[in-house]
Design a protein around this motif. Structure first.
Motif, PDB file in Angstrom:
ATOM      1  N   GLY A 168      -4.271   9.015   4.416  1.00 51.12           N
ATOM      2  CA  GLY A 168      -5.351   9.350   3.481  1.00 51.12           C
ATOM      3  C   GLY A 168      -4.846  10.101   2.262  1.00 51.12           C
ATOM      4  N   ASN A 187      -2.959  -1.197   4.802  1.00 53.35           N
ATOM      5  CA  ASN A 187      -3.962  -0.952   3.769  1.00 53.35           C
ATOM      6  C   ASN A 187      -3.560  -1.501   2.404  1.00 53.35           C
ATOM      7  OD1 ASN A 187      -5.665   0.099   5.622  1.00 53.35           O
ATOM      8  ND2 ASN A 187      -5.531   2.227   4.947  1.00 53.35           N
ATOM      9  N   ASN A 188      -2.253  -1.555   2.121  1.00 50.81           N
ATOM     10  CA  ASN A 188      -1.835  -2.177   0.858  1.00 50.81           C
ATOM     11  C   ASN A 188      -2.279  -3.644   0.844  1.00 50.81           C
ATOM     12  OD1 ASN A 188       0.123  -1.760  -1.627  1.00 50.81           O
ATOM     13  ND2 ASN A 188       0.510  -3.788  -0.820  1.00 50.81           N
ATOM     14  N   TYR A 189      -2.061  -4.309   1.948  1.00 50.04           N
ATOM     15  CA  TYR A 189      -2.392  -5.744   2.041  1.00 50.04           C
ATOM     16  C   TYR A 189      -3.898  -5.965   2.023  1.00 50.04           C
ATOM     17  CZ  TYR A 189      -2.021 -10.568   3.786  1.00 50.04           C
ATOM     18  OH  TYR A 189      -2.098 -11.928   3.937  1.00 50.04           O
ATOM     19  N   PHE A 190      -4.601  -5.222   2.867  1.00 50.95           N
ATOM     20  CA  PHE A 190      -6.050  -5.421   2.979  1.00 50.95           C
ATOM     21  C   PHE A 190      -6.798  -5.007   1.713  1.00 50.95           C
ATOM     22  CE2 PHE A 190      -6.263  -5.390   7.899  1.00 50.95           C
ATOM     23  CZ  PHE A 190      -6.169  -6.768   7.912  1.00 50.95           C
ATOM     24  N   SER A 191      -6.132  -4.272   0.843  1.00 53.17           N
ATOM     25  CA  SER A 191      -6.771  -3.917  -0.420  1.00 53.17           C
ATOM     26  C   SER A 191      -6.254  -4.809  -1.545  1.00 53.17           C
ATOM     27  CB  SER A 191      -6.490  -2.448  -0.754  1.00 53.17           C
ATOM     28  OG  SER A 191      -5.114  -2.277  -1.028  1.00 53.17           O
ATOM     29  N   GLY A 192      -5.504  -5.831  -1.197  1.00 55.78           N
ATOM     30  CA  GLY A 192      -4.951  -6.716  -2.226  1.00 55.78           C
ATOM     31  C   GLY A 192      -4.004  -5.988  -3.160  1.00 55.78           C
ATOM     32  N   GLY A 193      -3.355  -4.954  -2.661  1.00 60.08           N
ATOM     33  CA  GLY A 193      -2.403  -4.202  -3.472  1.00 60.08           C
ATOM     34  C   GLY A 193      -3.027  -3.088  -4.296  1.00 60.08           C
ATOM     35  N   ASN A 194      -4.333  -2.891  -4.137  1.00 62.93           N
ATOM     36  CA  ASN A 194      -5.000  -1.847  -4.931  1.00 62.93           C
ATOM     37  C   ASN A 194      -4.817  -0.448  -4.353  1.00 62.93           C
ATOM     38  OD1 ASN A 194      -6.171  -3.531  -6.959  1.00 62.93           O
ATOM     39  ND2 ASN A 194      -7.538  -4.311  -5.371  1.00 62.93           N
ATOM     40  N   VAL A 195      -4.643  -0.375  -3.048  1.00 62.74           N
ATOM     41  CA  VAL A 195      -4.436   0.924  -2.397  1.00 62.74           C
ATOM     42  C   VAL A 195      -2.962   1.010  -2.007  1.00 62.74           C
ATOM     43  CG1 VAL A 195      -4.984   2.322  -0.370  1.00 62.74           C
ATOM     44  CG2 VAL A 195      -6.798   1.029  -1.507  1.00 62.74           C
ATOM     45  N   LYS A 196      -2.268   1.966  -2.570  1.00 62.24           N
ATOM     46  CA  LYS A 196      -0.862   2.138  -2.199  1.00 62.24           C
ATOM     47  C   LYS A 196      -0.749   3.286  -1.198  1.00 62.24           C
ATOM     48  CE  LYS A 196       1.014   0.170  -6.423  1.00 62.24           C
ATOM     49  NZ  LYS A 196       0.024  -0.875  -6.182  1.00 62.24           N
ATOM     50  N   ASP A 233       6.819   3.183  -3.324  1.00 60.88           N
ATOM     51  CA  ASP A 233       5.359   3.098  -3.283  1.00 60.88           C
ATOM     52  C   ASP A 233       4.841   2.471  -1.985  1.00 60.88           C
ATOM     53  OD1 ASP A 233       4.819   4.369  -5.630  1.00 60.88           O
ATOM     54  OD2 ASP A 233       4.720   2.545  -6.836  1.00 60.88           O
ATOM     55  N   SER A 234       5.744   1.990  -1.140  1.00 62.01           N
ATOM     56  CA  SER A 234       5.345   1.447   0.157  1.00 62.01           C
ATOM     57  C   SER A 234       5.650   2.477   1.244  1.00 62.01           C
ATOM     58  CB  SER A 234       6.122   0.166   0.466  1.00 62.01           C
ATOM     59  OG  SER A 234       5.798  -0.837  -0.467  1.00 62.01           O
ATOM     60  N   ASP A 269      -4.574   8.826  -1.713  1.00 67.12           N
ATOM     61  CA  ASP A 269      -5.260   9.627  -2.729  1.00 67.12           C
ATOM     62  C   ASP A 269      -4.290  10.176  -3.777  1.00 67.12           C
ATOM     63  OD1 ASP A 269      -7.946  10.548  -3.461  1.00 67.12           O
ATOM     64  OD2 ASP A 269      -7.091  12.550  -3.269  1.00 67.12           O
ATOM     65  N   GLY A 270      -3.042   9.742  -3.742  1.00 61.36           N
ATOM     66  CA  GLY A 270      -2.127  10.121  -4.816  1.00 61.36           C
ATOM     67  C   GLY A 270      -1.028  11.098  -4.454  1.00 61.36           C
TER      68      GLY A 270
END
Lengths: 336, 348
Positions: A74, A106-115, A170-171, A78-79
């Protein structure tokens, strides 16, 4: 780099220094885990950080791996750039959902939007009679599941550079350090893991294997403790006039198949050393990578020196019987 | 009197102070969620009759509808801004809509289309919209740790924002529930845990799975306020959630709220619901919160015309979202191999 100070560091100190330097330069980096504060990590890899950064950024956690690894996810989303410690990799059984369903997907399920720029550091390995709930490697279990990088250094130089690279990635990165290489005397440490390490921050690219000894007769591939066993075996083989090349994988995900294949092209023979369980693991993956690429590269059947498919026993002679070692690697070569 | 009990007594029941604008937003959002799901329900059945095969039709896979649970979503999310974080469950539509997730892109995601929030990789149980800090997980209680982490992130960065973690009443016996409550209280995190008690964990009732009748009492074990809201009442939920969220925002730490709600549909579409006692469904339908809320609004002076106008707007939004999803293309199948790692790297 001429003014760079070089010191011999243990992996434990190299990891702590990497985290320290990243925390100095990036306020988003913080550490969470059990006993990583005043104790400095059971395996020494956060020593000195509490004194410099305080309790806000060096957070001892309750024994609640599901909550604090989930919290790492989480915070990363959130950065922040959390470095989270799972004290023994064997403990993954109580918290794996946070790791493989959240951190890794979560990176995948967000289409790369959530790192999820998070490092999960965890200790591996046995050899000191701690039995099978505190001695496993489990590299392949993590590497099998998509979405997380998986690395395991064999020496302090790589440990520092790979930890810095992991924090900046970033991963999510699972940073698996072998207890027997940490430089903690009480764990019967491997002296060759303590090497010259520059003081300046630097990165070792994740996903790149390294040829740590050049040779022409056989390729021995390993990681972490396996590299040291391979190097000892290479010394023994040299006495017989056999020139072994040793490849330190360093990363399992991404896996540097090219370096392995290039080496086997040269030597025609392949032995894989792995302290993780033999079946469905690293050795099978490395051998398959070569065979799928071009099965004619091999002049004889590949060999593996891995942990047998049994829980790790307590009794010293039983555990040592099961562990890979240099003699087993030499024997594997002779059987080729 | 325990702290939990004290909080229950302090809970304000006066809902007259809620602005008319807020009430209308709540009503409209409940209606939007309901009409959206009713439409999804119809489309879901396309290609699945006469023989039900989950893999067929324009919306394949599991489908968990939240009909009946809308008051929870609007009562809580009415207090949230885009910067606040929500972690939701496998039954996320009402919460997503109330949090302001892009309806068109969410619908396209449910259809598995390229224009979906993740280009079809996630589907209905994995809805992520970074513009409004919304995410969900299909695994029971596993959004709670990440909610703590997001709250910790805000606290450490001294940035505004609270995290709300929605879970079902079936999640309260997971380790993650207890670990997360302890961590949130220990670190005084700006997080609110909301238990949607719809009485059924698939087919196992709350009383057959949980040793306590009400989960708000469990808050006492972690020295945080616990609240219980009866009767699925959106206005009471609004009030109680507001207190808890204000507390979190002002640095007072976490709260646990359990809200008695109900699902009008099965656990998922295709659920025969044979476990429900006779008459339960009809009874719940008679307590449908949307007509009940409409009555309240009418009694308070809102006109039928005004409410019908909101309904028209909702119908338009739903139609536009469905049309967007239907008209969108599927991504190339090879896109499945991208976005495994950040920057879309894929490692063979």
């Amino acid at each position: 780099m001429s003014n760079t100070k070089i010191r011999r560091l243990t992996i434990a100190r190299a990891m702590a220094e990497a985290i320290q330097q990243e925390m100095q330069s990036d306020p988003r980096v913080f550490v969470m885990g059990e006993d990583i504060g005043a104790l400095g990590g059971v395996f020494g890899n956060t020593r000195g950080l509490l004194e410099e950064f305080g309790r806000e950024r060096i957070r001892d956690t309750p024994i609640s791996e599901t909550a604090f690894i989930g919290a790492g996810v989480g915070a990363a989303q959130d950065g922040m750039r959390p470095v989270v410690e799972l004290m023994f990799v064997d403990f993954f059984g109580v918290c794996f959902d946070a790791i493989y369903n959240n951190m890794a997907k979560n990176n995948y399920f967000s289409g790369g939007n959530v790192k999820v720029p998070m490092v999960l550091m965890t200790s591996t390995g046995g050899g000191y009679s701690d039995a099978g709930q505190h001695s496993q490697c489990l590299y392949a279990t993590f590497a099998h599941l998509p979405g997380m990088k998986v690395v395991s250094p064999s020496n302090a130089y790589d440990a520092k550079g790979m930890m810095i690279a992991a924090i900046r990635d970033d991963s999510p990165v699972v940073f698996m350090y072998h207890k027997g290489l940490q430089g903690m005397g009480w764990l019967g440490t491997e002296a060759a893991a303590t090497v010259d390490t520059p003081e300046q921050p630097y990165q070792v690219e994740l996903g790149k294997a390294k040829i740590v000894r050049e040779g022409s007769d056989v390729t021995i591939v390993g990681l972490a403790m396996g590299v040291h066993n391979a190097l000892k075996a290479a010394d023994k083989l040299a006495e017989e006039g056999v020139n072994a090349e040793v490849v330190d994988l360093r990363s399992l995900v991404p896996l540097d198949r090219e370096t392995v294949i290039s080496s086997v092209k040269k030597t025609g023979r392949l032995i894989v050393v792995d302290e993780d369980y033999q079946s469905y693991g690293v050795s099978g993956e490395v051998i398959t990578s070569v065979v799928e690429h071009d099965y004619s590269l091999l002049r004889s059947g590949p060999k593996r020196v891995a942990y047998p498919d049994v829980p790790i026993p307590f009794a010293r002679h039983m555990e040592q019987f099961c562990l890979p070692n240099a003699d087993k690697i030499v024997a594997a070569f002779h059987a080729m | 009197m325990t702290k939990t009990q004290r909080n229950r007594f302090q809970k304000g029941q006066n809902t007259m102070l809620i602005s008319r604008e807020t009430k209308l937003w709540m009503y409209k959002t409940m209606l939007l969620s309901r009409r959206f799901e009713e439409t999804i329900e119809q489309i879901y059945l396309e290609g699945k009759t006469p023989a039900f095969n989950m893999a067929n039709g324009p919306i394949p896979g599991e489908m968990h509808l939240s009909n009946g649970q809308e008051p929870v979503a609007v009562g809580v999310c009415a207090h949230l801004n885009a910067e606040d974080i929500v972690t939701a469950t496998h039954r996320p539509h009402h919460q997503a809509i109330a949090k302001g997730v892009d309806l068109k892109r969410m619908t396209a995601e449910i259809f598995g289309k390229q224009t979906g929030l993740s280009g079809g990789r996630g589907g209905h149980m994995h809805i992520f919209d970074t513009n409004v800090n919304f995410g969900c997980s299909g695994i029971i209680a596993q959004g709670m740790g990440p909610a703590c982490g997001a709250a910790l992130s805000r606290k450490m960065q001294n940035k505004p924002g609270v995290a709300v973690s929605f879970i079902g009443e079936g999640a309260v016996n997971q380790g993650a529930f207890h670990e997360s409550l302890n961590l949130a209280a220990l670190w005084c995190l700006p997080v609110v845990f909301v238990v949607e008690d719809n009485a059924w964990g698939i087919s196992v009732s709350k009383q057959d799975s949980t040793a306590v009748a009400r989960n708000d009492v469990r808050a006492a074990a972690y020295d945080m306020p616990g609240h219980f809201v009866e009767n699925n009442d959106p206005l009471v939920i609004y009030k109680v959630a507001g207190d808890a969220i204000d507390r979190a925002r002002s640095g007072g730490g976490p709260s646990l709220i359990e809200i008695e709600t109900f699902r009008l549909a099965g656990h998922f579409m295709g659920d025969a619901e044979a476990y429900r006692p006779d008459g339960e469904k009809a009874f719940l339908e008679s307590k449908d919160p949307i007509p009940a809320f409409r009555k309240i609004l009418l009694a308070e002076g809102t006109t039928d015309v005004a409410l019908d106008h909101l309904k028209d707007q909702v119908e338009e939004q739903v139609s536009a979202a469905i049309a967007f999803a239907r008209e969108s293309a599927y991504a190339p199948a090879e896109d499945a191999l991208t976005q495994v790692f950040a920057q879309g790297e894929y490692h063979e």
